[in-house]
Design a protein around this motif. Sequence first.
Motif, PDB file in Angstrom:
ATOM      1  N   GLN A   1      25.562  32.782  50.846  1.00 32.16           N
ATOM      2  CA  GLN A   1      26.097  34.087  51.849  1.00 32.16           C
ATOM      3  C   GLN A   1      27.182  34.638  51.072  1.00 32.16           C
ATOM      4  O   GLN A   1      28.005  35.505  51.853  1.00 32.16           O
ATOM      5  CB  GLN A   1      26.332  33.382  53.005  1.00 32.16           C
ATOM      6  N   GLY A   2      27.773  34.268  49.809  1.00 30.76           N
ATOM      7  CA  GLY A   2      28.849  34.908  49.071  1.00 30.76           C
ATOM      8  C   GLY A   2      30.060  34.265  49.693  1.00 30.76           C
ATOM      9  O   GLY A   2      30.984  34.911  49.532  1.00 30.76           O
ATOM     10  N   MET A   3      29.872  33.119  50.253  1.00 26.82           N
ATOM     11  CA  MET A   3      30.932  32.566  50.831  1.00 26.82           C
ATOM     12  C   MET A   3      31.534  31.393  49.907  1.00 26.82           C
ATOM     13  O   MET A   3      30.950  30.505  49.448  1.00 26.82           O
ATOM     14  CB  MET A   3      30.850  31.871  52.218  1.00 26.82           C
ATOM     15  N   LEU A   4      32.968  31.449  49.621  1.00 28.06           N
ATOM     16  CA  LEU A   4      33.622  30.387  48.812  1.00 28.06           C
ATOM     17  C   LEU A   4      33.896  29.376  49.672  1.00 28.06           C
ATOM     18  O   LEU A   4      33.662  29.243  51.020  1.00 28.06           O
ATOM     19  CB  LEU A   4      34.800  30.943  48.270  1.00 28.06           C
ATOM     20  N   PRO A   5      34.418  28.191  49.238  1.00 30.42           N
ATOM     21  CA  PRO A   5      34.707  26.952  50.015  1.00 30.42           C
ATOM     22  C   PRO A   5      35.802  27.394  50.902  1.00 30.42           C
ATOM     23  O   PRO A   5      35.986  26.701  52.198  1.00 30.42           O
ATOM     24  CB  PRO A   5      35.143  25.842  48.864  1.00 30.42           C
TER      25      PRO A   5
ATOM     26  N   SER B   1      45.534  26.686  45.204  1.00 30.01           N
ATOM     27  CA  SER B   1      46.066  26.389  43.962  1.00 30.01           C
ATOM     28  C   SER B   1      44.953  26.407  42.884  1.00 30.01           C
ATOM     29  O   SER B   1      45.484  26.629  41.814  1.00 30.01           O
ATOM     30  CB  SER B   1      46.794  24.943  43.976  1.00 30.01           C
ATOM     31  N   SER B   2      43.774  25.946  43.093  1.00 22.40           N
ATOM     32  CA  SER B   2      42.725  26.230  42.162  1.00 22.40           C
ATOM     33  C   SER B   2      42.224  27.531  41.836  1.00 22.40           C
ATOM     34  O   SER B   2      41.998  28.036  40.765  1.00 22.40           O
ATOM     35  CB  SER B   2      41.397  25.337  42.508  1.00 22.40           C
ATOM     36  N   PHE B   3      42.200  28.339  43.036  1.00 21.41           N
ATOM     37  CA  PHE B   3      41.892  29.907  42.838  1.00 21.41           C
ATOM     38  C   PHE B   3      42.465  30.625  43.743  1.00 21.41           C
ATOM     39  O   PHE B   3      41.770  30.817  44.945  1.00 21.41           O
ATOM     40  CB  PHE B   3      40.462  29.758  43.245  1.00 21.41           C
ATOM     41  N   PRO B   4      43.602  31.084  43.360  1.00 23.97           N
ATOM     42  CA  PRO B   4      44.478  32.113  44.226  1.00 23.97           C
ATOM     43  C   PRO B   4      43.967  33.364  44.696  1.00 23.97           C
ATOM     44  O   PRO B   4      44.088  34.093  45.970  1.00 23.97           O
ATOM     45  CB  PRO B   4      45.846  32.231  43.441  1.00 23.97           C
ATOM     46  N   ASN B   5      43.090  33.896  44.036  1.00 24.92           N
ATOM     47  CA  ASN B   5      42.387  35.109  44.269  1.00 24.92           C
ATOM     48  C   ASN B   5      41.184  35.157  45.421  1.00 24.92           C
ATOM     49  O   ASN B   5      40.906  36.075  45.527  1.00 24.92           O
ATOM     50  CB  ASN B   5      41.632  35.690  42.959  1.00 24.92           C
ATOM     51  N   ALA B   6      41.227  33.800  46.044  1.00 26.73           N
ATOM     52  CA  ALA B   6      40.253  33.657  47.017  1.00 26.73           C
ATOM     53  C   ALA B   6      40.396  34.504  48.258  1.00 26.73           C
ATOM     54  O   ALA B   6      39.670  34.845  48.869  1.00 26.73           O
ATOM     55  CB  ALA B   6      39.940  32.181  47.308  1.00 26.73           C
ATOM     56  N   VAL B   7      41.759  34.660  48.391  1.00 25.18           N
ATOM     57  CA  VAL B   7      42.060  35.338  49.409  1.00 25.18           C
ATOM     58  C   VAL B   7      41.631  36.861  49.614  1.00 25.18           C
ATOM     59  O   VAL B   7      41.669  37.467  50.691  1.00 25.18           O
ATOM     60  CB  VAL B   7      43.681  35.640  49.843  1.00 25.18           C
ATOM     61  N   ASP B   8      41.186  37.349  48.735  1.00 21.35           N
ATOM     62  CA  ASP B   8      40.704  38.819  48.530  1.00 21.35           C
ATOM     63  C   ASP B   8      39.392  38.937  48.179  1.00 21.35           C
ATOM     64  O   ASP B   8      38.595  40.049  48.171  1.00 21.35           O
ATOM     65  CB  ASP B   8      41.227  39.389  47.405  1.00 21.35           C
TER      66      ASP B   8
ATOM     67  N   ASP C   1      32.620  37.757  51.774  1.00 21.51           N
ATOM     68  CA  ASP C   1      31.464  37.154  51.736  1.00 21.51           C
ATOM     69  C   ASP C   1      30.389  38.457  51.817  1.00 21.51           C
ATOM     70  O   ASP C   1      30.747  39.622  51.760  1.00 21.51           O
ATOM     71  CB  ASP C   1      31.197  36.333  52.880  1.00 21.51           C
ATOM     72  N   LYS C   2      29.258  37.816  51.920  1.00 21.31           N
ATOM     73  CA  LYS C   2      27.972  38.737  52.253  1.00 21.31           C
ATOM     74  C   LYS C   2      28.380  39.764  53.323  1.00 21.31           C
ATOM     75  O   LYS C   2      27.836  40.728  53.540  1.00 21.31           O
ATOM     76  CB  LYS C   2      26.709  37.992  52.493  1.00 21.31           C
ATOM     77  N   PHE C   3      29.095  39.490  54.234  1.00 21.23           N
ATOM     78  CA  PHE C   3      29.359  40.111  55.545  1.00 21.23           C
ATOM     79  C   PHE C   3      30.781  40.841  55.320  1.00 21.23           C
ATOM     80  O   PHE C   3      31.132  41.589  56.515  1.00 21.23           O
ATOM     81  CB  PHE C   3      29.408  39.417  56.812  1.00 21.23           C
ATOM     82  N   GLY C   4      31.298  40.964  54.381  1.00 13.72           N
ATOM     83  CA  GLY C   4      32.411  41.770  54.162  1.00 13.72           C
ATOM     84  C   GLY C   4      33.659  41.085  54.560  1.00 13.72           C
ATOM     85  O   GLY C   4      34.723  42.145  54.866  1.00 13.72           O
TER      86      GLY C   4
END
Length: 382
Positions: A58-62, A84-91, A94-97
């Motif tokens: 679904q394009g969703m990260l943990p 701390s492992s992936f700071p860019n996850a905030v931007d 997912d599949k729904f935008g």
Amino acid sequence: RVLWRHLPLHLICMQKEAACGVLDESDVQAVVASRQMEQLMDVLLDAYPDGASSPDDQGMLPLHLLLSKAEGEPNERVINLLLSSFPNAVDIRDKFGRTPYDILRESCEGTEGAEEGDTNTSDRCRAAFRALKRARYVADRITSTIRDESANIVAAVQHEASNERGASQKIIVRLEEELSKTRKEMDLRDARERDLQEDIRRLKSGQALMESKVADANRNLAVTRKERDELLSTNETMKVNLDSHNEAMERVRREASHHREGDLETISNLKSEVSTSKAMTEALESQLRSRFTNEEYLSTTVSELEEQLDELKVKYEHASKKYQHELDSITADNKKLKWNTNELSKKNSQLQDKMKELNKQMSQIISSYSTLNTEHDRLLEL
């Protein structure tokens, strides 16, 4: 077929024990379960750090899954682990935008307008908002740092490329100059090679000409040697003839002296006979006086004796003239032989001089031939 594409990290983030914080700190079992989930996620992130940046089907990260299961009480510690492992996850959407920030805002208080400063928002939500903002700030810092470093790297690469381009242009110019120089050297080498080939052909023609001259000189030398041998044989023959003429002249001289002695003896005998005849004539005259009858006989005898004396004188004169003529002829022959001998000696000296000149020319030709051979060998070595 596979409906979901989840890693173990995704599955743990979908668990309530990991997504929600502990509401009652006195609940030891809940605290232990939460800490175990945190430790498990720490181990999984340490084993596979890229799991925090891996989306599902679904394009969703943990982080999306964790915040969607938070139920208004997100676990700040787990959020910090993922960020701390992936700071860019905030931007990441997912599949729904939706970004994690949007999901957190939906889950907190169940309102669309929930924000960090709202009074209705729980402390855990506010802490989660702050963590996301920090993560976004860190991500922006990292992005700007990466952008600056990339720009610096690009500028350095461009500068290095321009330097390399200038150096390459200089190298190309130098290579072109070396190429033109090499071409000029090749042209000079080709011209030198053509000149050398022309010199070799000229030397070969000169060598052939020298060989023909040497052959002609050898033939002339052979002819000259033959003429010299013939002249030497003629000289020897003339010497033999001269010796024979000298012997003949000596023999003639001896014979002439012998005949002269004989004639002198005959003349002395005749003189003695004449004196005897005169004495006898005187005696006869005395007897004639007495014997007149014998006068005619005595006169006849005297006249005969005088005639014989005249004849002997004539013979002596003829013999003297003959011997003198032979002596003159022998002397003339001797002079002629001497002249011929002198001529032969002159010719012999001239032939010797000519032989010396020919030998000198032969030595010069041989030295020239050796020089040509040396030059030819040197040109062939070049």
